[in-house]
Design a protein around this motif. Structure first.
Motif, PDB file in Angstrom:
ATOM      1  N   ILE C 108     -13.575 -55.840 -68.274  1.00 44.65           N
ATOM      2  CA  ILE C 108     -12.879 -55.664 -69.547  1.00 44.65           C
ATOM      3  C   ILE C 108     -12.249 -54.282 -69.648  1.00 44.65           C
ATOM      4  CG2 ILE C 108     -13.148 -55.614 -72.057  1.00 44.65           C
ATOM      5  CD1 ILE C 108     -15.472 -57.596 -71.685  1.00 44.65           C
ATOM      6  N   VAL C 109     -13.028 -53.250 -69.321  1.00 46.26           N
ATOM      7  CA  VAL C 109     -12.531 -51.888 -69.535  1.00 46.26           C
ATOM      8  C   VAL C 109     -12.108 -51.219 -68.225  1.00 46.26           C
ATOM      9  CG1 VAL C 109     -12.998 -49.704 -70.669  1.00 46.26           C
ATOM     10  CG2 VAL C 109     -14.177 -51.759 -71.419  1.00 46.26           C
ATOM     11  N   GLY C 110     -12.932 -51.416 -67.192  1.00 46.93           N
ATOM     12  CA  GLY C 110     -12.709 -50.698 -65.943  1.00 46.93           C
ATOM     13  C   GLY C 110     -11.342 -50.957 -65.330  1.00 46.93           C
ATOM     14  N   TYR C 111     -10.817 -52.162 -65.485  1.00 47.47           N
ATOM     15  CA  TYR C 111      -9.522 -52.495 -64.902  1.00 47.47           C
ATOM     16  C   TYR C 111      -8.400 -52.373 -65.920  1.00 47.47           C
ATOM     17  CZ  TYR C 111     -12.379 -54.363 -61.124  1.00 47.47           C
ATOM     18  OH  TYR C 111     -13.282 -54.502 -60.109  1.00 47.47           O
ATOM     19  N   SER C 112      -8.705 -51.855 -67.122  1.00 53.46           N
ATOM     20  CA  SER C 112      -7.674 -51.747 -68.150  1.00 53.46           C
ATOM     21  C   SER C 112      -7.008 -50.383 -68.039  1.00 53.46           C
ATOM     22  CB  SER C 112      -8.298 -51.894 -69.532  1.00 53.46           C
ATOM     23  OG  SER C 112      -8.991 -50.703 -69.848  1.00 53.46           O
ATOM     24  N   PRO C 113      -5.837 -50.250 -68.610  1.00 50.87           N
ATOM     25  CA  PRO C 113      -5.132 -48.961 -68.524  1.00 50.87           C
ATOM     26  C   PRO C 113      -5.520 -48.002 -69.637  1.00 50.87           C
ATOM     27  CG  PRO C 113      -3.688 -50.630 -69.472  1.00 50.87           C
ATOM     28  CD  PRO C 113      -5.000 -51.286 -69.260  1.00 50.87           C
ATOM     29  N   LEU C 114      -6.634 -48.267 -70.328  1.00 49.61           N
ATOM     30  CA  LEU C 114      -7.022 -47.413 -71.457  1.00 49.61           C
ATOM     31  C   LEU C 114      -7.292 -45.978 -71.006  1.00 49.61           C
ATOM     32  CD1 LEU C 114      -9.479 -49.769 -73.344  1.00 49.61           C
ATOM     33  CD2 LEU C 114      -7.153 -49.154 -73.991  1.00 49.61           C
ATOM     34  N   THR C 115      -7.073 -45.037 -71.952  1.00 44.05           N
ATOM     35  CA  THR C 115      -7.359 -43.643 -71.624  1.00 44.05           C
ATOM     36  C   THR C 115      -8.841 -43.368 -71.843  1.00 44.05           C
ATOM     37  OG1 THR C 115      -6.806 -43.054 -73.872  1.00 44.05           O
ATOM     38  CG2 THR C 115      -5.078 -42.771 -72.216  1.00 44.05           C
ATOM     39  N   ALA C 116      -9.275 -42.233 -71.308  1.00 46.87           N
ATOM     40  CA  ALA C 116     -10.700 -41.906 -71.310  1.00 46.87           C
ATOM     41  C   ALA C 116     -11.300 -41.945 -72.705  1.00 46.87           C
ATOM     42  CB  ALA C 116     -10.909 -40.526 -70.689  1.00 46.87           C
ATOM     43  N   VAL C 117     -10.609 -41.421 -73.691  1.00 46.90           N
ATOM     44  CA  VAL C 117     -11.166 -41.331 -75.043  1.00 46.90           C
ATOM     45  C   VAL C 117     -11.537 -42.712 -75.571  1.00 46.90           C
ATOM     46  CG1 VAL C 117     -10.828 -40.244 -77.273  1.00 46.90           C
ATOM     47  CG2 VAL C 117      -9.408 -39.555 -75.336  1.00 46.90           C
ATOM     48  N   LEU C 118     -10.715 -43.684 -75.238  1.00 53.68           N
ATOM     49  CA  LEU C 118     -11.007 -45.044 -75.684  1.00 53.68           C
ATOM     50  C   LEU C 118     -11.935 -45.755 -74.703  1.00 53.68           C
ATOM     51  CD1 LEU C 118      -7.583 -46.340 -77.023  1.00 53.68           C
ATOM     52  CD2 LEU C 118      -9.716 -46.065 -78.280  1.00 53.68           C
ATOM     53  N   ALA C 119     -11.643 -45.569 -73.433  1.00 56.07           N
ATOM     54  CA  ALA C 119     -12.316 -46.373 -72.415  1.00 56.07           C
ATOM     55  C   ALA C 119     -13.809 -46.074 -72.348  1.00 56.07           C
ATOM     56  CB  ALA C 119     -11.683 -46.130 -71.053  1.00 56.07           C
ATOM     57  N   LYS C 120     -14.171 -44.804 -72.346  1.00 57.80           N
ATOM     58  CA  LYS C 120     -15.585 -44.466 -72.156  1.00 57.80           C
ATOM     59  C   LYS C 120     -16.474 -45.012 -73.278  1.00 57.80           C
ATOM     60  CE  LYS C 120     -14.549 -40.306 -69.453  1.00 57.80           C
ATOM     61  NZ  LYS C 120     -14.441 -40.806 -68.094  1.00 57.80           N
ATOM     62  N   PRO C 121     -16.100 -44.779 -74.571  1.00 60.64           N
ATOM     63  CA  PRO C 121     -16.954 -45.382 -75.611  1.00 60.64           C
ATOM     64  C   PRO C 121     -16.962 -46.903 -75.541  1.00 60.64           C
ATOM     65  CG  PRO C 121     -15.436 -43.779 -76.561  1.00 60.64           C
ATOM     66  CD  PRO C 121     -15.024 -43.955 -75.149  1.00 60.64           C
ATOM     67  N   LEU C 122     -15.816 -47.455 -75.153  1.00 67.03           N
ATOM     68  CA  LEU C 122     -15.746 -48.915 -75.090  1.00 67.03           C
ATOM     69  C   LEU C 122     -16.685 -49.450 -74.008  1.00 67.03           C
ATOM     70  CD1 LEU C 122     -14.204 -50.958 -76.683  1.00 67.03           C
ATOM     71  CD2 LEU C 122     -12.479 -51.050 -74.891  1.00 67.03           C
ATOM     72  N   VAL C 123     -16.754 -48.738 -72.900  1.00 68.29           N
ATOM     73  CA  VAL C 123     -17.669 -49.138 -71.830  1.00 68.29           C
ATOM     74  C   VAL C 123     -19.104 -49.175 -72.362  1.00 68.29           C
ATOM     75  CG1 VAL C 123     -18.744 -48.344 -69.690  1.00 68.29           C
ATOM     76  CG2 VAL C 123     -16.265 -48.358 -69.906  1.00 68.29           C
ATOM     77  N   LEU C 124     -19.456 -48.121 -73.094  1.00 63.76           N
ATOM     78  CA  LEU C 124     -20.813 -48.072 -73.651  1.00 63.76           C
ATOM     79  C   LEU C 124     -21.035 -49.240 -74.610  1.00 63.76           C
ATOM     80  CD1 LEU C 124     -21.316 -44.266 -74.347  1.00 63.76           C
ATOM     81  CD2 LEU C 124     -22.379 -45.662 -72.595  1.00 63.76           C
ATOM     82  N   LEU C 125     -20.030 -49.522 -75.435  1.00 63.34           N
ATOM     83  CA  LEU C 125     -20.166 -50.610 -76.401  1.00 63.34           C
ATOM     84  C   LEU C 125     -20.350 -51.948 -75.703  1.00 63.34           C
ATOM     85  CD1 LEU C 125     -17.718 -49.979 -79.365  1.00 63.34           C
ATOM     86  CD2 LEU C 125     -20.212 -50.109 -79.344  1.00 63.34           C
ATOM     87  N   VAL C 126     -19.529 -52.181 -74.684  1.00 62.59           N
ATOM     88  CA  VAL C 126     -19.660 -53.442 -73.940  1.00 62.59           C
ATOM     89  C   VAL C 126     -21.057 -53.531 -73.339  1.00 62.59           C
ATOM     90  CG1 VAL C 126     -18.843 -54.747 -71.957  1.00 62.59           C
ATOM     91  CG2 VAL C 126     -17.205 -53.637 -73.468  1.00 62.59           C
ATOM     92  N   GLY C 127     -21.529 -52.415 -72.779  1.00 59.58           N
ATOM     93  CA  GLY C 127     -22.866 -52.391 -72.195  1.00 59.58           C
ATOM     94  C   GLY C 127     -23.927 -52.765 -73.225  1.00 59.58           C
ATOM     95  N   LEU C 128     -23.846 -52.120 -74.379  1.00 56.73           N
ATOM     96  CA  LEU C 128     -24.798 -52.406 -75.460  1.00 56.73           C
ATOM     97  C   LEU C 128     -24.757 -53.878 -75.847  1.00 56.73           C
ATOM     98  CD1 LEU C 128     -24.441 -49.474 -78.027  1.00 56.73           C
ATOM     99  CD2 LEU C 128     -26.525 -50.218 -76.883  1.00 56.73           C
ATOM    100  N   ALA C 129     -23.538 -54.372 -76.033  1.00 53.75           N
ATOM    101  CA  ALA C 129     -23.387 -55.732 -76.555  1.00 53.75           C
ATOM    102  C   ALA C 129     -23.876 -56.765 -75.550  1.00 53.75           C
ATOM    103  CB  ALA C 129     -21.928 -55.994 -76.904  1.00 53.75           C
ATOM    104  N   VAL C 130     -23.454 -56.614 -74.291  1.00 51.64           N
ATOM    105  CA  VAL C 130     -23.827 -57.616 -73.294  1.00 51.64           C
ATOM    106  C   VAL C 130     -25.341 -57.589 -73.045  1.00 51.64           C
ATOM    107  CG1 VAL C 130     -23.548 -58.346 -70.915  1.00 51.64           C
ATOM    108  CG2 VAL C 130     -21.577 -57.534 -72.210  1.00 51.64           C
ATOM    109  N   GLY C 131     -25.854 -56.376 -72.824  1.00 45.65           N
ATOM    110  CA  GLY C 131     -27.291 -56.258 -72.585  1.00 45.65           C
ATOM    111  C   GLY C 131     -28.087 -56.762 -73.775  1.00 45.65           C
TER     112      GLY C 131
END
Lengths: 319, 508, 406
Positions: C108-131
């Motif tokens: 979802i995030v790793g292959y997206s063109p999002l910038t760090a400010v958006l991508a990093k928190p989003l990665v954490l959110l996806v992690g929280l949600a999926v786990g």
């Protein structure tokens, strides 16, 4: 149809013997989540025995083949003594002990395999190569339509497992030790009051479960991969536990559960073959037995009647 | 001239903090019924356990049949032809009568060289014993399907099967109705007439008077005296037994009933295995009333208590508290609405053994002030409150309110539960087996507490398996049999004998 | 009192580690190596001791930061195991929850063109949600259908393993590395080649988050209503239900919390320490974290220490095997032995506890209780008697019984 039965049976029977190991242990009141580790360790000692005999002694691989089963049973039995020690003597939490043993088994077999391969065979491989087990068909019986598949392309260990399963059934339900084992899992205080040693009976039961699991492990090693490697830890022990739960800790229903798992697995992979799908889809087919376990557990878990004293540390002082 | 079979010489045994047996010497003769009499906690069970090899004495000797003997384990005791019926039966409920009896001493039959159980031989042998002593048991019945007194007969058979000559009975009548007690005493007499030696441990004088030949009285671990039962009056024995003991009789003022607090009507409850446990029960408990429910164990009384407290689902019928319908509400709602519940199983249900005293005292009110502010626990305030409660209810623990409850004595554990439930100030208090296994001081304290609650105008539902306790405390007695209320009457209007008949389902 | 119990826990863990070191030393001796040499090279590899020589721009700090980087997912994973343990649940599905979270975050995030400010928190959110979702599912299966969490999490491990393997092999494979394609550096939770005082080093962004979560879990358990409920259910489900606690809800909640932490472990591992996923392979962290939690006796704060220790073993083993010439497996063997001894920890505590109980009974009695306790013939212990006359299985009885069993 035939390959489904043939492959299903060759998967279900080792699973059954491991599950019977689980029944022995759990009916005596000792939760055994260590089956996975025990089967792995058994496969390791069995494999070690095989390579030692075939590569060091110039011996017939058939002899090595049969001796490896003995070695696997002994190895599983020996390793299960750790579980027995932790659960019976040292009062560890039985669930934790089981998981710990699984982890320790993965580490120990990995370490030892590499170490032994380096020392003895000058190669740091993490595998023991086995021969593929010879398969045979029972004459005449294998010609019966459909049912004949149950007698076709059998591994030599399959009839062995059937015989062992019958013996185990007798031991559990018709012999003295079986009566005592099941009593331990139900009310250890009563066993103690009858002048018997709960610890000793449980020790026997856990050791038996180790031997059976080790045997199942080497069977898997011969039938699935023809080697002993870390891939032996594919969750067979846990499938066996699930089968035992469906079987309500009874032997015959457990057999049925094992057959269901085995046939589901082989049917799924046959389907992938049949539909000529990409080989990566096999990964999806592999899910079937595991998913089936979850689905079946949803329906059956409520009605299971586990042995009453399962998981309890027996404290002689508490009367 | 009677022949001594057991001789105890200067037996002493202590447990941490308690001297359970203090220099006891006595002789038991071949073929007699020898009673050991004493209050709860007098040390008689310890003495029996020593005879059966469960404990080894700290000092002293046991002479058996004229020889000094070390009884190191129950197994050794069995070898020495000693058998024991424990107060809590040691049976495997899913095994048959036969299987329970042969466990540990199984007859074998060789089949093609393999030794299997010889059920037939076992069955024949057991049927012979059953016939010989007129036990009225089916060898193939499962233990879980037969009643308490039948289970007790299985325990006796276990001893006879092992050809025990010395039979120890530990409080055998505690769970029996008067009728069953009579029957048991007859069996005991028959055993004696067949040459067995019986050691009968009890705190009930009348039983001793009925069957025993001789009787030893223990008090605080010491042997007070040995009497010849036939030539000693009950009064003398009673005086010697109680000695300077506390009197268990509770002073009770006449009841003063108020409005109904608990109204149960047509309540039916099924357990997890879909077995009907409570069957159309209706009862009413008023403010200021002790309603005692008598019954033999396993007749649905525990399930009834759980259902009222909200721990079991109700199938049909209704429960009303102070006129308010609570049949479908959660356990927490009911507790808040005023149901206090002292459960049967203190250690597994009533307490969290690995929590501290203070945590256990707040376990039903941790979620509201003063124990809680928003989502945060007020541990300091809780500790202060707990200290106060411990003081008022005399709960003793080694390290104050931070002690783990696991390390408290049984009496203090029960006091803790009672304190917590009473402090909740509910209008209804359910006591289940409140004094089971407690020593005499604790028993007395709890019984006084029950009456005190009644006098405060609370409604008390008391569920007890001990008829004596029911008689001592109840204003109204209900008898439950097979999940149904068989009879309800003011306590003064029913006799023990009559109650026993209802409990057994003989009278309807 | 509480402090002394905590000290006892530390003592037990220390003894377990020492015994394990002893056993491992014997094994090392047996294969003909010098244990001291092996251990010191282990510490060198983990950045505790300086190595004899470093490549340009690297130093002991480089190794130590690498250690912290590796410790981050380990601590998250250990917290996942610990919080579940406290609720009486055994989450051995951490590896699967990590993989699922890591995979979805990658896709979802790793292959997206999002910038760090958006991508990093989003990665954490996806992690929280999926786990969290996976954990809650396991909790639901346990609460609703009484399926033992050990069995269900293991099954889910394999299911996740094969599903992700299928998708990676089919859609996201890097033909050269045979792993999933590397994620964008914007989404990565570890900064690479950061200049720290002249040394090039990794910078694990979530390390402090992991430590903060440990403190948060500690406070949650010790100081809040929910924590009280979790501990109560963990110690005795029956008693908790009797106290009016909704045990099912608590089980689902604590498994969800556990899953959330496991999800964070997954993203900090697959999108932090690494930037791709090896298909059909579960991370060892999922299982090593059990050792960490056990060693810490499920205390979140203790997990910080024990994860540092266990990570030292795993992280230093690479260097150790190359310099001391001993198989890397010795590290996992060491963890296995530590685990075995910490599983016996209960026994040491039982011994200590028995002594304490004897002492306390003494005190209680001399405190003036005066009257003995039923001759101690155990009549004061109705729970252990398993009397056949006792109410045969009321409903919550059945549920709770199954809690300790598969």
């Amino acid at each position: 149809m035939n390959p489904i039965i043939i492959d299903g049976l060759s998967f279900a029977l080792p699973l059954l013997i491991i599950a019977i190991g689980g029944i022995f242990s759990e009916r005596s009141g000792v939760t055994n989540l260590a089956l996975e580790g025990l089967l792995g360790f058994g496969a390791f000692t069995g494999g070690l025995c095989f390579v030692l005999i075939t590569q060091i002694l110039p011996m017939d691989s058939a002899v090595a083949f049969y001796l490896s089963f003995l070695a696997a049973a002994l190895g599983g039995c020996a390793f299960s003594l750790i579980h027995a020690l932790l659960c019976i003597k040292l009062r560890a939490n039985q669930v934790i002990s089981g998981v710990v043993i699984n982890i320790a088994a993965v580490a120990l077999t990995g370490f030892l395999t590499v170490q032994i391969n380096t020392l003895a065979f000058a190669g740091a491989s993490n595998k023991f190569l086995l021969t593929t087990a010879p398969r045979f068909s029972v004459p005449f019986l294998c010609d019966i339509p459909v049912l004949g598949a149950f007698f076709t392309k059998l591994y030599p260990f399959q009839p062995l497992i059937v015989v062992l399963a019958v013996i185990c059934w007798f031991l559990l339900y018709r012999s003295r030790i079986g009566l005592r084992i099941r009593a331990c899992g139900s009310n250890p205080q009563a066993v103690d009051a009858a002048g018997l040693s709960v610890g000793r009976i449980r020790l026997f039961a856990v050791a038996a479960s180790g031997a059976l699991a080790g045997l199942g492990g080497i069977c898997f090693a011969y039938s699935i991969s023809a080697n002993v490697s870390p891939s032996i830890y594919f969750g067979g022990g846990f499938l066996a536990i699930a089968a035992m739960i469906f079987g309500n800790w009874k032997l015959v229903p457990t057999l049925l559960a094992c057959l269901v798992f085995g046939f589901a697995r082989s049917a799924a992979s046959q389907l992938v073959l049949l539909l000529k799908m990409d080989s990566s889809v096999t990964d999806l087919a592999m899910i079937v037995p595991y998913a089936l376990v979850l689905v079946l557990l949803v329906f059956f878990s409520r009605n299971t009647r586990a042995p009453k004293a399962l998981g309890e540390v027996y404290d002689k002082g508490q009367r | 001239m009677p022949q001594a079979i057991i001789e105890l010489r200067h037996i002493s045994k202590s447990f941490p903090g308690i001297l359970a047996n203090d220099d006891i010497s006595l002789t038991i003769n071949q073929g007699e019924i020898f009673a050991i009499l004493g209050e709860n906690g007098a040390g008689k069970s310890t003495l029996a356990s020593i005879l059966f090899g469960m404990y080894s004495p700290d000092a002293g000797e046991i002479w058996l049949r004229g020889k000094k003997t070390n009884i190191t384990s129950p197994a050794r005791a069995v070898e020495l032809d000693i058998g024991m019926v424990h107060q809590h039966f040691k049976l495997i409920s899913e095994y048959s009568v036969t299987e329970n009896i042969i466990l540990g001493d199984e007859p074998l039959r060789r089949l093609a060289g393999i030794a299997g159980l010889d059920r037939k031989a076992a069955g024949t042998r057991i049927q012979e014993l059953i016939d010989c002593y007129q036990f009225d048991l089916a060898p193939d019945a499962l233990i879980e399907d037969i009643g308490v007194s039948s289970q007790q007969r299985v325990e006796i058979l276990k001893m006879l099967y092992r050809s025990a000559e010395i039979l120890i009975f530990d409080e055998p009548t505690a769970m029996l109705t008067p009728q069953e007690t009579e029957r048991l005493l007859a069996i005991i007499r028959r055993l004696r007439d067949n040459g067995k030696t019986i050691i009968l441990i009890t705190h009930k004088l009348e039983e001793i008077k009925l069957v025993a030949d001789r009787c030893a009285i223990l008090n605080h671990g010491r042997l007070i005296e040995v009497f010849d039962v036939a030539s000693t009056s009950t009064q003398t024995m009673a005086n010697r037994m109680v000695g300077y003991e506390l009197n268990l009789n509770i002073k009770k003022t006449p009841p003063n009933f108020g409005r109904p607090v608990l109204e149960v009507s047509d309540l039916t409850v099924y357990d997890a295995l879909k077995v009907k446990r409570v069957d159309a029960v209706s009862l009413k408990v008023h403010a200021g009333e002790v309603f005692a429910l008598a019954g033999v164990a396993g007749n649905g009384q525990m399930e009834l208590a759980d259902a009222i407290a909200g721990l079991m689902d109700v199938h049909s019928g209704s429960i009303r508290l102070k006129g308010e319908e609570i049949t479908k509400t959660t356990a927490r709602r009911r507790a808040c609405a005023g149901i206090a519940y002292i459960p049967e199983d203190r250690q597994q249900v009533g307490l969290i053994l690995d929590f501290t005293v203070s945590e256990n005292l707040m376990s039903k009110s941790y979620f509201r002030p003063p124990y809680c502010k928003g989502p945060f626990l007020q541990t300091k305030a809780a500790a202060r409150l707990a200290e106060d409660i411990c003081q008022r209810y005399d709960i003793r623990s080694a390290q104050g309110v931070a002690t783990l409850v696991r390390s408290l004595s049984g009496g203090n554990q029960q006091k803790l539960i009672v304190a917590r439930e009473i402090e909740a100030q509910g209008d209804l208090v359910i006591f289940v087996q409140p004094t089971r296994g407690l020593d005499i001081g604790a028993t007395l304290g709890i019984r006084q507490r029950i009456i005190a609650e009644r006098d405060k105008g609370r409604a008390v539902l008391l569920i007890s398996l001990e008829l004596e306790e029911v008689k001592a405390l109840a204003d109204t007695i209900g008898v439950i049999y097979n999940g149904r209320i068989a009879h309800t009457a003011p306590a003064s209007e029913v006799g023990m004998k009559e109650l026993g008949e209802y409990m057994l389902g003989v009278r309807k | 009192m509480k402090a002394s119990r905590r000290l006892e826990g530390l003592l037990v863990a220390g003894v377990a580690v020492l015994l394990a070191l002893l056993v491992i030393s014997v094994i090392i001796l047996a294969v003909g190596k010098n244990p001291l040499l092996v251990f010191s090279s282990l510490l060198q590899g983990a950045g505790w001791l300086p190595k004899p020589k470093y490549a340009g721009g690297r130093g002991v700090l480089t190794d130590f930061m690498g250690l912290l980087d590796a410790m981050t997912p380990m601590l998250f994973a250990a917290l996942a195991v610990a919080i579940a343990f406290r609720a009486g649940l055994f989450n051995i599905g951490v590896a699967g929850q990590m993989l699922a979270a890591g995979f979805l975050a990658t896709v979802i995030v790793g292959y997206s063109p999002l910038t760090a400010v958006l991508a990093k928190p989003l990665v954490l959110l996806v992690g929280l949600a999926v786990g969290g979702a996976l954990g809650a599912f396991v909790g639901f299966l346990k609460a609703r259908f009484n399926i033992h969490e050990v069995v269900s999490t293991i099954m889910l491990n394999y299911i996740v393993l094969y599903i992700t393997s299928f998708f990676i092999k089919s859609y996201y494979i890097d033909p050269v590395s045979r792993q999933s394609r590397a994620i964008s550096s914007e989404a990565r939770l570890t900064l690479m080649n950061v200049d720290l005082g002249g040394l090039s080093s990794r910078l694990p962004l979530c390390f402090l988050l992991a430590v903060a979560l440990a403190v948060l879990f500690y406070l949650l358990l010790a100081r809040t209503r929910l924590g009280f409920e979790i501990r109560a259910v963990g110690k005795s489900r029956k008693a908790a239900q009797y106290s009016g606690i909704n045990a099912r809800r608590t089980i689902v909640l604590s498994m969800a919390l556990s899953g959330c932490s496991a999800g964070l472990a997954g993203v900090t591992y697959y999108l932090g320490c690494f930037n791709s996923i090896l298909p059909a392979e579960l991370s060892n962290i999922g299982f090593d974290s059990i050792a960490v939690a056990l060693l810490a006796n499920s205390n979140p704060l203790g997990s910080i220490l024990s994860s540092l220790l266990i990570t030292t073993l795993t992280y230093g083993s690479n260097y150790m095997s190359s310099t001391a010439g001993i198989s890397e497996y010795i590290a996992s063997l060491m963890i296995g032995v530590v685990l075995l001894f910490s599983a016996c920890g209960g026994f040491f505590q039982y011994l200590l506890g028995r002594r304490r109980k004897a002492l306390e009974l003494d005190k209680e009695a001399t405190g003036g209780a005066g009257i003995g306790t039923g001759g101690s013939s155990g009549s004061s212990n109705p729970g252990a008697g398993a009397g056949t006359g006792d109410s045969p299985g009321s409903e919550y009885d059945q549920d709770a019984k199954a809690a300790g069993q598969p």
